[in-house]
Motif scaffolding. Structure first.
Motif, PDB file in Angstrom:
ATOM      1  N   MET A   1       0.851  -1.194   0.000  1.00 22.04           N
ATOM      2  CA  MET A   1       0.000   0.000   0.000  1.00 22.04           C
ATOM      3  C   MET A   1       0.882   1.238   0.000  1.00 22.04           C
ATOM      4  O   MET A   1       1.822   1.350   0.776  1.00 22.04           O
ATOM      5  CB  MET A   1      -0.885   0.007   1.237  1.00 22.04           C
ATOM      6  CG  MET A   1      -1.765   1.253   1.332  1.00 22.04           C
ATOM      7  SD  MET A   1      -2.824   1.196   2.778  1.00 22.04           S
ATOM      8  CE  MET A   1      -3.769   2.691   2.525  1.00 22.04           C
ATOM      9  N   PRO A   2       0.597   2.217  -0.877  1.00 25.08           N
ATOM     10  CA  PRO A   2       1.367   3.452  -0.868  1.00 25.08           C
ATOM     11  C   PRO A   2       1.264   4.149   0.489  1.00 25.08           C
ATOM     12  O   PRO A   2       0.183   4.279   1.062  1.00 25.08           O
ATOM     13  CB  PRO A   2       0.704   4.285  -1.968  1.00 25.08           C
ATOM     14  CG  PRO A   2       0.076   3.284  -2.877  1.00 25.08           C
ATOM     15  CD  PRO A   2      -0.392   2.190  -1.967  1.00 25.08           C
ATOM     16  N   GLU A   3       2.402   4.572   1.010  1.00 27.38           N
ATOM     17  CA  GLU A   3       2.421   5.291   2.282  1.00 27.38           C
ATOM     18  C   GLU A   3       2.850   6.725   2.007  1.00 27.38           C
ATOM     19  O   GLU A   3       3.036   7.134   0.860  1.00 27.38           O
ATOM     20  CB  GLU A   3       3.345   4.577   3.260  1.00 27.38           C
ATOM     21  CG  GLU A   3       3.005   3.087   3.347  1.00 27.38           C
ATOM     22  CD  GLU A   3       3.328   2.436   4.670  1.00 27.38           C
ATOM     23  OE1 GLU A   3       3.587   3.143   5.656  1.00 27.38           O
ATOM     24  OE2 GLU A   3       3.297   1.193   4.721  1.00 27.38           O
ATOM     25  N   GLY A   4       2.988   7.521   3.062  1.00 29.13           N
ATOM     26  CA  GLY A   4       3.214   8.940   2.880  1.00 29.13           C
ATOM     27  C   GLY A   4       4.379   9.298   1.989  1.00 29.13           C
ATOM     28  O   GLY A   4       4.291  10.219   1.168  1.00 29.13           O
ATOM     29  N   ASP A   5       5.490   8.562   2.114  1.00 26.16           N
ATOM     30  CA  ASP A   5       6.654   8.878   1.289  1.00 26.16           C
ATOM     31  C   ASP A   5       6.422   8.541  -0.183  1.00 26.16           C
ATOM     32  O   ASP A   5       6.859   9.268  -1.076  1.00 26.16           O
ATOM     33  CB  ASP A   5       7.895   8.163   1.817  1.00 26.16           C
ATOM     34  CG  ASP A   5       7.702   6.661   1.949  1.00 26.16           C
ATOM     35  OD1 ASP A   5       6.560   6.217   2.144  1.00 26.16           O
ATOM     36  OD2 ASP A   5       8.709   5.921   1.871  1.00 26.16           O
ATOM     37  N   THR A   6       5.692   7.446  -0.444  1.00 26.52           N
ATOM     38  CA  THR A   6       5.383   7.072  -1.827  1.00 26.52           C
ATOM     39  C   THR A   6       4.473   8.112  -2.472  1.00 26.52           C
ATOM     40  O   THR A   6       4.655   8.474  -3.651  1.00 26.52           O
ATOM     41  CB  THR A   6       4.704   5.693  -1.869  1.00 26.52           C
ATOM     42  OG1 THR A   6       5.578   4.725  -1.296  1.00 26.52           O
ATOM     43  CG2 THR A   6       4.390   5.282  -3.306  1.00 26.52           C
ATOM     44  N   VAL A   7       3.493   8.601  -1.723  1.00 29.51           N
ATOM     45  CA  VAL A   7       2.592   9.615  -2.253  1.00 29.51           C
ATOM     46  C   VAL A   7       3.361  10.916  -2.481  1.00 29.51           C
ATOM     47  O   VAL A   7       3.146  11.612  -3.482  1.00 29.51           O
ATOM     48  CB  VAL A   7       1.395   9.819  -1.306  1.00 29.51           C
ATOM     49  CG1 VAL A   7       0.446  10.870  -1.864  1.00 29.51           C
ATOM     50  CG2 VAL A   7       0.645   8.500  -1.111  1.00 29.51           C
ATOM     51  N   GLU A  63     -10.488  30.248 -12.782  1.00 28.68           N
ATOM     52  CA  GLU A  63     -10.948  29.467 -11.635  1.00 28.68           C
ATOM     53  C   GLU A  63      -9.776  28.652 -11.103  1.00 28.68           C
ATOM     54  O   GLU A  63      -9.023  28.069 -11.877  1.00 28.68           O
ATOM     55  CB  GLU A  63     -12.065  28.511 -12.049  1.00 28.68           C
ATOM     56  CG  GLU A  63     -13.313  29.173 -12.570  1.00 28.68           C
ATOM     57  CD  GLU A  63     -14.272  28.142 -13.131  1.00 28.68           C
ATOM     58  OE1 GLU A  63     -15.378  27.996 -12.555  1.00 28.68           O
ATOM     59  OE2 GLU A  63     -13.913  27.474 -14.120  1.00 28.68           O
ATOM     60  N   ARG A  64      -9.638  28.606  -9.809  1.00 31.94           N
ATOM     61  CA  ARG A  64      -8.601  27.775  -9.179  1.00 31.94           C
ATOM     62  C   ARG A  64      -9.259  26.480  -8.691  1.00 31.94           C
ATOM     63  O   ARG A  64     -10.137  26.520  -7.831  1.00 31.94           O
ATOM     64  CB  ARG A  64      -7.951  28.506  -8.004  1.00 31.94           C
ATOM     65  CG  ARG A  64      -7.385  29.875  -8.367  1.00 31.94           C
ATOM     66  CD  ARG A  64      -6.266  29.787  -9.385  1.00 31.94           C
ATOM     67  NE  ARG A  64      -5.809  31.086  -9.808  1.00 31.94           N
ATOM     68  CZ  ARG A  64      -4.689  31.668  -9.372  1.00 31.94           C
ATOM     69  NH1 ARG A  64      -3.936  31.042  -8.480  1.00 31.94           N
ATOM     70  NH2 ARG A  64      -4.329  32.856  -9.814  1.00 31.94           N
ATOM     71  N   LEU A  65      -8.833  25.359  -9.265  1.00 25.87           N
ATOM     72  CA  LEU A  65      -9.436  24.067  -8.947  1.00 25.87           C
ATOM     73  C   LEU A  65      -8.360  23.090  -8.468  1.00 25.87           C
ATOM     74  O   LEU A  65      -7.199  23.178  -8.868  1.00 25.87           O
ATOM     75  CB  LEU A  65     -10.135  23.473 -10.166  1.00 25.87           C
ATOM     76  CG  LEU A  65     -11.257  24.300 -10.797  1.00 25.87           C
ATOM     77  CD1 LEU A  65     -11.756  23.613 -12.070  1.00 25.87           C
ATOM     78  CD2 LEU A  65     -12.403  24.509  -9.812  1.00 25.87           C
ATOM     79  N   THR A  66      -8.778  22.135  -7.642  1.00 29.25           N
ATOM     80  CA  THR A  66      -7.868  21.094  -7.157  1.00 29.25           C
ATOM     81  C   THR A  66      -8.429  19.730  -7.518  1.00 29.25           C
ATOM     82  O   THR A  66      -9.578  19.418  -7.199  1.00 29.25           O
ATOM     83  CB  THR A  66      -7.702  21.184  -5.628  1.00 29.25           C
ATOM     84  OG1 THR A  66      -7.082  22.429  -5.284  1.00 29.25           O
ATOM     85  CG2 THR A  66      -6.830  20.026  -5.116  1.00 29.25           C
ATOM     86  N   LEU A  67      -7.602  18.929  -8.203  1.00 30.61           N
ATOM     87  CA  LEU A  67      -7.955  17.545  -8.485  1.00 30.61           C
ATOM     88  C   LEU A  67      -7.386  16.696  -7.351  1.00 30.61           C
ATOM     89  O   LEU A  67      -6.178  16.595  -7.183  1.00 30.61           O
ATOM     90  CB  LEU A  67      -7.385  17.097  -9.829  1.00 30.61           C
ATOM     91  CG  LEU A  67      -7.666  15.631 -10.221  1.00 30.61           C
ATOM     92  CD1 LEU A  67      -9.166  15.386 -10.362  1.00 30.61           C
ATOM     93  CD2 LEU A  67      -6.942  15.274 -11.514  1.00 30.61           C
ATOM     94  N   HIS A  68      -8.284  16.126  -6.568  1.00 31.38           N
ATOM     95  CA  HIS A  68      -7.897  15.330  -5.412  1.00 31.38           C
ATOM     96  C   HIS A  68      -7.997  13.852  -5.742  1.00 31.38           C
ATOM     97  O   HIS A  68      -8.968  13.406  -6.357  1.00 31.38           O
ATOM     98  CB  HIS A  68      -8.822  15.659  -4.227  1.00 31.38           C
ATOM     99  CG  HIS A  68      -8.768  14.661  -3.114  1.00 31.38           C
ATOM    100  ND1 HIS A  68      -9.637  13.593  -3.008  1.00 31.38           N
ATOM    101  CD2 HIS A  68      -7.937  14.559  -2.048  1.00 31.38           C
ATOM    102  CE1 HIS A  68      -9.348  12.892  -1.923  1.00 31.38           C
ATOM    103  NE2 HIS A  68      -8.330  13.447  -1.319  1.00 31.38           N
ATOM    104  N   SER A  69      -6.990  13.081  -5.344  1.00 28.73           N
ATOM    105  CA  SER A  69      -7.045  11.624  -5.520  1.00 28.73           C
ATOM    106  C   SER A  69      -6.377  10.936  -4.341  1.00 28.73           C
ATOM    107  O   SER A  69      -5.513  11.510  -3.678  1.00 28.73           O
ATOM    108  CB  SER A  69      -6.380  11.187  -6.832  1.00 28.73           C
ATOM    109  OG  SER A  69      -5.013  11.565  -6.876  1.00 28.73           O
ATOM    110  N   HIS A  70      -6.806   9.707  -4.086  1.00 31.88           N
ATOM    111  CA  HIS A  70      -6.242   8.890  -3.022  1.00 31.88           C
ATOM    112  C   HIS A  70      -5.823   7.567  -3.647  1.00 31.88           C
ATOM    113  O   HIS A  70      -6.591   6.966  -4.394  1.00 31.88           O
ATOM    114  CB  HIS A  70      -7.293   8.662  -1.929  1.00 31.88           C
ATOM    115  CG  HIS A  70      -6.726   8.153  -0.641  1.00 31.88           C
ATOM    116  ND1 HIS A  70      -6.137   6.916  -0.520  1.00 31.88           N
ATOM    117  CD2 HIS A  70      -6.667   8.715   0.596  1.00 31.88           C
ATOM    118  CE1 HIS A  70      -5.733   6.740   0.733  1.00 31.88           C
ATOM    119  NE2 HIS A  70      -6.040   7.811   1.437  1.00 31.88           N
ATOM    120  N   LEU A  71      -4.611   7.122  -3.339  1.00 27.61           N
ATOM    121  CA  LEU A  71      -4.095   5.903  -3.968  1.00 27.61           C
ATOM    122  C   LEU A  71      -4.582   4.634  -3.284  1.00 27.61           C
ATOM    123  O   LEU A  71      -4.597   3.567  -3.903  1.00 27.61           O
ATOM    124  CB  LEU A  71      -2.560   5.922  -3.972  1.00 27.61           C
ATOM    125  CG  LEU A  71      -1.903   7.122  -4.640  1.00 27.61           C
ATOM    126  CD1 LEU A  71      -0.391   6.931  -4.677  1.00 27.61           C
ATOM    127  CD2 LEU A  71      -2.441   7.347  -6.036  1.00 27.61           C
TER     128      LEU A  71
END
Length: 288
Positions: A1-7, A63-71
Motif C-alpha cells: 500500500m502506498p504510504e506517505g513517502d510514496t505519495v 478558476e482555481r481548482l484542485t484535483l484530489h485523488s487517493h491511492l
C-alpha cells in the motif's frame, strides 16, 4: 500500500511532468467527472497531504481548482512522453488522463477522485493530522492527538490519519519494532510517545525521494525491513521467528521476543486468532 513517502514521491513525478504546462486534453473515466473538461487549464502545483494527492490548476476563466485523488491500496500515477506506450497497468484501470504538449499523466485505479475549488480543499483533507512530510508537521500536536485515546491499541492509533498523516502498515510495524513495543499495547502504556512520533517522521523522511522503502539502512532486496513481510523468518536482532496476525482490518508483523507482551495484559484479540501467542519478556528481549 502506498504510504506517505510514496505519495510524496508521486506528487513530485506529477510536478516534474506537468507544472507550468497547459492541458491540451483531459479524459476522466469515472461517472462523477465524466463530462469534465480541463482543456486550457494551467497546472499550478502538485502536492501531497498524508496519503492524498492534490493537483492544482487554473482554468482559462481564472478558476482555481484542485484535483484530489487517493491511492489507497493499488492506485498509481504515471507520467509518459507524448507517444510513449502506457505500460504500467491494464487500460481498464485508467481513471484519468491529463495531457500537455510535453507529457501525459495517467492515473490508474484512483480512489476518492474529486475536483473542487482550491479554496475548499480543507473539506477533503482538513480532518487529517499533521503531515509527517509536510510543511504543517507538528510533532507536539501529533503526540497530543495520539495520546488523546489512551485505551486504544497503539498499532491502530498509528494508522489513524487523524492523528498523524502518512503512516501505513509497513511503517506501523517497523516503528513498533524499533521502539520495542508490543503492537496491542494501550496508547496510555507506551513509554515515550513523543520519541515514537519523532522516529516515525525520521523514517518517512529518510525514504523521501526514492521508491525503495527501507527502515534497516539497506536497499538490497530482502534486507529492507526488520519485521514487515517477514513472517516466520528470523528476527534480525534476536533470531526469534517473526510473527504475523490480523489486527483490526490489517495484519501486523512483530518479534515476540523484541516486542514482548507486557505482564498482565489482556490477550483476547490474539487468542481469537489461534496459534501461539507472543512470549513474555526475556532477558535479551529489550529493543531500543
Amino acid at each position: 500500500m502506498p504510504e506517505g513517502d510514496t505519495v510524496w514521491n508521486t506528487a513530485r513525478v506529477l510536478h516534474r511532468a506537468l507544472i507550468g504546462g497547459r492541458l491540451t486534453a483531459s479524459d476522466f473515466r469515472v461517472p462523477q467527472l465524466a463530462t469534465t473538461d480541463l482543456t486550457g487549464a494551467t497546472v499550478l502545483s502538485s502536492g501531497s497531504r498524508g496519503k492524498h494527492l492534490l493537483l492544482r490548476v487554473r482554468t482559462p476563466r481564472d478558476e482555481r481548482l484542485t484535483l484530489h485523488s487517493h491511492l489507497r491500496m493499488d492506485g498509481a500515477w504515471r507520467a509518459y512522453a507524448p507517444g510513449e506506450r502506457w505500460a504500467a497497468r491494464p487500460a481498464h484501470l485508467i481513471r484519468v488522463v491529463l495531457r500537455t504538449a510535453e507529457a501525459v499523466a495517467v492515473g490508474y485505479h484512483l480512489h476518492e477522485l474529486a475536483l473542487v475549488p482550491t479554496q475548499d480543499e480543507e473539506r477533503l483533507v482538513g480532518h487529517l493530522g499533521p503531515d509527517l512530510l509536510g510543511p504543517d508537521w507538528d510533532a507536539a500536536e501529533a503526540t497530543r492527538r495520539l495520546g488523546a485515546e489512551p485505551d486504544r491499541e497503539i498499532a491502530e492509533a498509528l494508522l489513524d490519519q487523524r492523528n498523524l498523516a502518512g503512516i501505513g502498515n509497513l511503517y506501523k510495524c517497523e516503528l513498533l519494532f524499533l521502539r520495542g513495543v508490543w503492537p496491542w499495547t494501550r496508547v496510555g502504556d507506551v513509554p515515550d510517545l513523543a520519541g515514537m512520533v519523532a522516529l516515525a517522521q525520521r523514517l518517512l523522511a529518510a525514504n523521501r525521494g526514492r521508491w525503495t522503502q527501507s527502515t534497516t539502512g539497506s536497499l538490497r532486496r530482502g534486507e529492507t525491513s526488520y519485521v514487515y513481510g517477514r513472517r516466520a523468518q528470523p528476527c534480525r536482532r534476536c533470531g526469534a521467528a517473526i510473527a504475523k496476525r490480523e489486527q483490526g482490518e490489517r495484519v501486523t508483523y512483530w518479534c515476540p521476543r523484541c516486542q514482548p507482551e507486557p505482564e498482565g495484559s489482556i490477550r483476547d484479540e490474539l487468542a481469537s486468532g489461534g496459534g501461539p501467542t507472543p512470549g513474555r519478556p526475556t532477558a535479551d528481549g529489550a529493543a531500543g
